[in-house]
Motif scaffolding. Structure first.
Motif, short mmCIF file in Angstrom:
data_model
loop_
_atom_site.label_atom_id
_atom_site.label_comp_id
_atom_site.label_asym_id
_atom_site.label_seq_id
_atom_site.Cartn_x
_atom_site.Cartn_y
_atom_site.Cartn_z
N ARG A 39 -89.46 -53.40 129.01
CA ARG A 39 -89.44 -54.74 128.29
C ARG A 39 -90.09 -54.50 126.89
N GLY A 40 -89.45 -55.27 125.99
CA GLY A 40 -90.00 -55.15 124.76
C GLY A 40 -89.16 -54.41 123.96
N GLU B 98 -86.61 -58.76 127.02
CA GLU B 98 -87.39 -59.81 127.49
C GLU B 98 -87.79 -60.52 126.23
N SER B 99 -88.85 -60.50 125.54
CA SER B 99 -89.49 -61.58 124.56
C SER B 99 -89.01 -60.83 123.13
N ALA B 100 -88.83 -59.75 122.99
CA ALA B 100 -88.25 -59.05 121.64
C ALA B 100 -87.02 -59.78 121.19
N SER B 101 -86.97 -59.95 119.75
CA SER B 101 -85.98 -60.42 119.20
C SER B 101 -85.03 -59.48 118.33
N GLN C 240 -86.55 -58.15 115.24
CA GLN C 240 -87.54 -57.07 115.53
C GLN C 240 -86.74 -55.84 115.71
N LYS D 205 -77.13 -60.07 130.14
CA LYS D 205 -78.52 -60.92 129.70
C LYS D 205 -78.48 -60.95 128.37
N LEU E 97 -79.00 -59.35 125.90
CA LEU E 97 -80.07 -58.77 125.15
C LEU E 97 -79.65 -58.13 123.60
#
Length: 136
Positions: free
Chosen positions: A40-41, A74-77, A80, A120, A122
């Protein structure tokens, strides 16, 4: 040529691990040969490599084009991921550092590509570099 690939990968791993700004952004221990399941991240993974003979009449050499992939899981963009890519390029482009059993003749950034994983959605950034090493 696989010894040149493995030695350069290890040296890059060390160089990126020592980069304080990169570690502050992604966290410690987030640079992988192979991404762990369910990571994640933000994290960096060694990607594809193509090695070619770069020998001269007197020196054994290897030219490599290789990628590093920055994943934003997951929560990363994507923003980033691009920030991480910028730090990776800054740490490696035209850098000089030891490579076990080899001399790093040059290391250059070639390109960066922001894309999204199909299933996903991502974001990830693929950074392509070119390196030339000579065997000691």
């Amino acid at each position: 040529m696989s010894d040149a690939i493995l030695s350069l990968r290890a040296a890059i791993q060390g160089r990126l691990t020592e980069d304080a700004a990169l570690t502050a952004l992604i966290g410690p221990g987030r640079i992988y040969d192979e991404a762990p399941r369910a990571a994640r991240g933000l994290y960096v993974v060694h990607g594809e490599v193509e090695a070619r003979d770069w020998s001269t009449g007197t020196e054994r050499g290897c030219e490599q084009e290789f990628t590093l992939v920055i994943w934003a899981a997951e929560s990363a963009s994507s923003r980033q991921a691009l920030e991480v890519a910028g730090l990776v390029v800054a740490a490696l482009d035209q850098a000089e550092f030891p490579v076990e059993g080899h001399v790093l003749v040059n290391l250059r950034w070639l390109s960066s590509l922001l894309a999204r994983e199909a299933r996903k959605w991502l974001p990830f950034v693929t950074i392509r570099f070119r390196a030339v090493t000579e065997a000691l």
